[in-house]
Design an enzyme around this catalytic site. Structure first.
Site, PDB file in Angstrom:
ATOM      1  N   ALA A 165      36.767  49.887  39.129  1.00 45.62           N
ATOM      2  CA  ALA A 165      36.130  49.524  37.847  1.00 45.62           C
ATOM      3  C   ALA A 165      35.483  50.723  37.159  1.00 45.62           C
ATOM      4  O   ALA A 165      35.279  50.697  35.931  1.00 45.62           O
ATOM      5  CB  ALA A 165      35.105  48.420  38.077  1.00 45.62           C
ATOM      6  N   TYR A 175      45.737  41.611  43.795  1.00 41.96           N
ATOM      7  CA  TYR A 175      45.825  42.880  44.533  1.00 41.96           C
ATOM      8  C   TYR A 175      46.699  42.811  45.783  1.00 41.96           C
ATOM      9  O   TYR A 175      46.901  43.832  46.440  1.00 41.96           O
ATOM     10  CB  TYR A 175      44.415  43.369  44.895  1.00 41.96           C
ATOM     11  CG  TYR A 175      43.550  43.609  43.675  1.00 41.96           C
ATOM     12  CD1 TYR A 175      43.895  44.581  42.744  1.00 41.96           C
ATOM     13  CD2 TYR A 175      42.402  42.849  43.444  1.00 41.96           C
ATOM     14  CE1 TYR A 175      43.121  44.803  41.613  1.00 41.96           C
ATOM     15  CE2 TYR A 175      41.617  43.062  42.319  1.00 41.96           C
ATOM     16  CZ  TYR A 175      41.979  44.037  41.410  1.00 41.96           C
ATOM     17  OH  TYR A 175      41.220  44.248  40.285  1.00 41.96           O
ATOM     18  N   ARG A 208      40.113  40.501  48.766  1.00 38.73           N
ATOM     19  CA  ARG A 208      39.687  40.226  47.385  1.00 38.73           C
ATOM     20  C   ARG A 208      40.894  39.807  46.528  1.00 38.73           C
ATOM     21  O   ARG A 208      41.971  40.388  46.639  1.00 38.73           O
ATOM     22  CB  ARG A 208      39.005  41.458  46.768  1.00 38.73           C
ATOM     23  CG  ARG A 208      39.968  42.577  46.396  1.00 38.73           C
ATOM     24  CD  ARG A 208      39.286  43.818  45.852  1.00 38.73           C
ATOM     25  NE  ARG A 208      38.791  43.700  44.505  1.00 38.73           N
ATOM     26  CZ  ARG A 208      38.824  44.696  43.606  1.00 38.73           C
ATOM     27  NH1 ARG A 208      39.312  45.882  43.925  1.00 38.73           N
ATOM     28  NH2 ARG A 208      38.332  44.516  42.406  1.00 38.73           N
ATOM     29  N   HIS A 255      46.545  52.469  39.588  1.00 40.55           N
ATOM     30  CA  HIS A 255      45.946  51.135  39.671  1.00 40.55           C
ATOM     31  C   HIS A 255      46.960  50.170  40.250  1.00 40.55           C
ATOM     32  O   HIS A 255      48.132  50.162  39.833  1.00 40.55           O
ATOM     33  CB  HIS A 255      45.497  50.647  38.285  1.00 40.55           C
ATOM     34  CG  HIS A 255      44.430  51.509  37.715  1.00 40.55           C
ATOM     35  ND1 HIS A 255      43.126  51.438  38.127  1.00 40.55           N
ATOM     36  CD2 HIS A 255      44.497  52.514  36.812  1.00 40.55           C
ATOM     37  CE1 HIS A 255      42.420  52.351  37.490  1.00 40.55           C
ATOM     38  NE2 HIS A 255      43.225  53.027  36.685  1.00 40.55           N
ATOM     39  N   ASN A 271      42.359  56.109  42.593  1.00 38.76           N
ATOM     40  CA  ASN A 271      42.128  54.809  41.983  1.00 38.76           C
ATOM     41  C   ASN A 271      40.614  54.639  41.846  1.00 38.76           C
ATOM     42  O   ASN A 271      39.940  54.333  42.837  1.00 38.76           O
ATOM     43  CB  ASN A 271      42.717  53.691  42.848  1.00 38.76           C
ATOM     44  CG  ASN A 271      42.540  52.328  42.192  1.00 38.76           C
ATOM     45  OD1 ASN A 271      41.768  52.173  41.245  1.00 38.76           O
ATOM     46  ND2 ASN A 271      43.253  51.335  42.699  1.00 38.76           N
ATOM     47  N   PRO A 281      35.345  51.804  44.146  1.00 35.23           N
ATOM     48  CA  PRO A 281      34.612  50.616  44.557  1.00 35.23           C
ATOM     49  C   PRO A 281      35.475  49.370  44.725  1.00 35.23           C
ATOM     50  O   PRO A 281      36.402  49.133  43.953  1.00 35.23           O
ATOM     51  CB  PRO A 281      33.599  50.417  43.417  1.00 35.23           C
ATOM     52  CG  PRO A 281      34.144  51.184  42.274  1.00 35.23           C
ATOM     53  CD  PRO A 281      34.894  52.337  42.860  1.00 35.23           C
ATOM     54  N   ASN A 282      35.152  48.647  45.763  1.00 36.25           N
ATOM     55  CA  ASN A 282      35.753  47.350  46.105  1.00 36.25           C
ATOM     56  C   ASN A 282      37.171  47.459  46.666  1.00 36.25           C
ATOM     57  O   ASN A 282      37.739  46.449  47.075  1.00 36.25           O
ATOM     58  CB  ASN A 282      35.734  46.389  44.888  1.00 36.25           C
ATOM     59  CG  ASN A 282      34.322  46.111  44.436  1.00 36.25           C
ATOM     60  OD1 ASN A 282      33.491  45.706  45.250  1.00 36.25           O
ATOM     61  ND2 ASN A 282      34.018  46.342  43.186  1.00 36.25           N
ATOM     62  N   ARG A 309      45.448  42.630  31.557  1.00 36.93           N
ATOM     63  CA  ARG A 309      44.369  41.783  32.082  1.00 36.93           C
ATOM     64  C   ARG A 309      43.259  41.654  31.019  1.00 36.93           C
ATOM     65  O   ARG A 309      43.557  41.667  29.833  1.00 36.93           O
ATOM     66  CB  ARG A 309      43.862  42.382  33.396  1.00 36.93           C
ATOM     67  CG  ARG A 309      44.962  42.443  34.474  1.00 36.93           C
ATOM     68  CD  ARG A 309      44.437  43.044  35.766  1.00 36.93           C
ATOM     69  NE  ARG A 309      43.342  42.251  36.334  1.00 36.93           N
ATOM     70  CZ  ARG A 309      42.537  42.690  37.307  1.00 36.93           C
ATOM     71  NH1 ARG A 309      42.718  43.898  37.823  1.00 36.93           N
ATOM     72  NH2 ARG A 309      41.576  41.917  37.759  1.00 36.93           N
ATOM     73  N   GLU A 329      46.127  59.184  38.359  1.00 37.31           N
ATOM     74  CA  GLU A 329      45.369  57.922  38.412  1.00 37.31           C
ATOM     75  C   GLU A 329      46.320  56.777  38.750  1.00 37.31           C
ATOM     76  O   GLU A 329      47.404  56.674  38.163  1.00 37.31           O
ATOM     77  CB  GLU A 329      44.706  57.684  37.048  1.00 37.31           C
ATOM     78  CG  GLU A 329      43.876  56.408  36.994  1.00 37.31           C
ATOM     79  CD  GLU A 329      43.070  56.321  35.704  1.00 37.31           C
ATOM     80  OE1 GLU A 329      42.486  57.338  35.276  1.00 37.31           O
ATOM     81  OE2 GLU A 329      43.039  55.226  35.114  1.00 37.31           O
TER      82      GLU A 329
HETATM   83  C1  DQA Z   1      41.916  48.392  39.827  1.00 34.64           C
HETATM   84  C2  DQA Z   1      41.732  47.780  38.431  1.00 34.64           C
HETATM   85  C3  DQA Z   1      40.275  47.756  38.040  1.00 34.64           C
HETATM   86  O1  DQA Z   1      40.132  47.153  36.769  1.00 34.64           O
HETATM   87  C4  DQA Z   1      39.469  46.978  39.047  1.00 34.64           C
HETATM   88  O2  DQA Z   1      38.094  47.031  38.706  1.00 34.64           O
HETATM   89  C5  DQA Z   1      39.694  47.412  40.447  1.00 34.64           C
HETATM   90  C6  DQA Z   1      41.061  47.709  40.865  1.00 34.64           C
HETATM   91  C7  DQA Z   1      43.389  48.291  40.301  1.00 34.64           C
HETATM   92  O3  DQA Z   1      43.737  49.015  41.234  1.00 34.64           O
HETATM   93  O4  DQA Z   1      44.164  47.498  39.759  1.00 34.64           O
HETATM   94  O5  DQA Z   1      38.785  47.453  41.257  1.00 34.64           O
HETATM   95  O6  DQA Z   1      41.579  49.774  39.763  1.00 34.64           O
END
Ligand code: DQA
Length: 152
Positions: free
Chosen positions: A77, A23, A18, A100, A74, A10-11, A107, A98
């Site tokens: 959240a 990011y 964003r 990120h 990835n 997501p996102n 954070r 995994e």
């Molecule tokens: C993330 C880290 C997560 O905490 C966050 O909710 C994201 C992006 C990252 O790639 O740093 O959406 O997965």
């Protein structure tokens, strides 16, 4: 040719728009193109998929069995609380790395917990797009141990 599924949660479709200070400015399309190109150099076929929906991500994980050799994931959240995604990863025999973009350990405290990491092959954090590229190199070394160094 070995196949790698790059899954983004997501996102991550909002990359480039964003929270650029966290990011970066690169878009998801740019990331995917970079990984497809790197796949050509590493002899890996790369398929990219992004979803904001937990269920769709679970379906992709289930569907990867027998279709893909590795998954780079990835979970966004969902990383921090989705037992359903954790169980989906544990339910398949395709190894998952995994990734990120940000350093989730530096954070907000809720981000330092990953409920998915314990059922993955490993976790790469804090390196931006490079983290996905490092995951690709790791996949290639795992699939072709003869060119991996002796510590692997
Ligand atoms: C993330 C880290 C997560 O905490 C966050 O909710 C994201 C992006 C990252 O790639 O740093 O959406 O997965």
């Amino acid at each position: 040719m070995a196949k790698v599924l790059v899954l983004n949660g997501p996102n991550l479709n909002r990359l480039g728009k964003r929270e650029k200070n966290i990011y970066g400015t690169g878009t998801l399309h740019e990331l995917n193109q970079r990984l497809i190109q790197l796949g050509k150099e590493l002899d890996l076929q790369v398929v990219c998929f992004q979803s904001n929906s937990e269920g769709e991500l679970i379906d992709q994980l289930h569907g990867a069995e027998g279709q893909f050799d590795y998954i780079i994931f990835n979970p966004g959240a969902y990383t921090h609380y989705s037992y359903a995604l954790r169980d989906a990863i544990a339910s398949i025999d395709v190894p998952v790395i995994e990734v990120h973009l940000s350093n989730i350990h530096a954070r907000e405290s809720f981000r330092s917990t990953s409920v998915t990491a314990p059922v993955t092959a490993g976790q790469i954090v804090g390196l931006g797009f490079t983290g996905y590229e490092i995951a690709m190199v790791a996949v290639q070394k795992k699939l072709h141990p003869s060119i991996a160094n002796s510590s692997n």
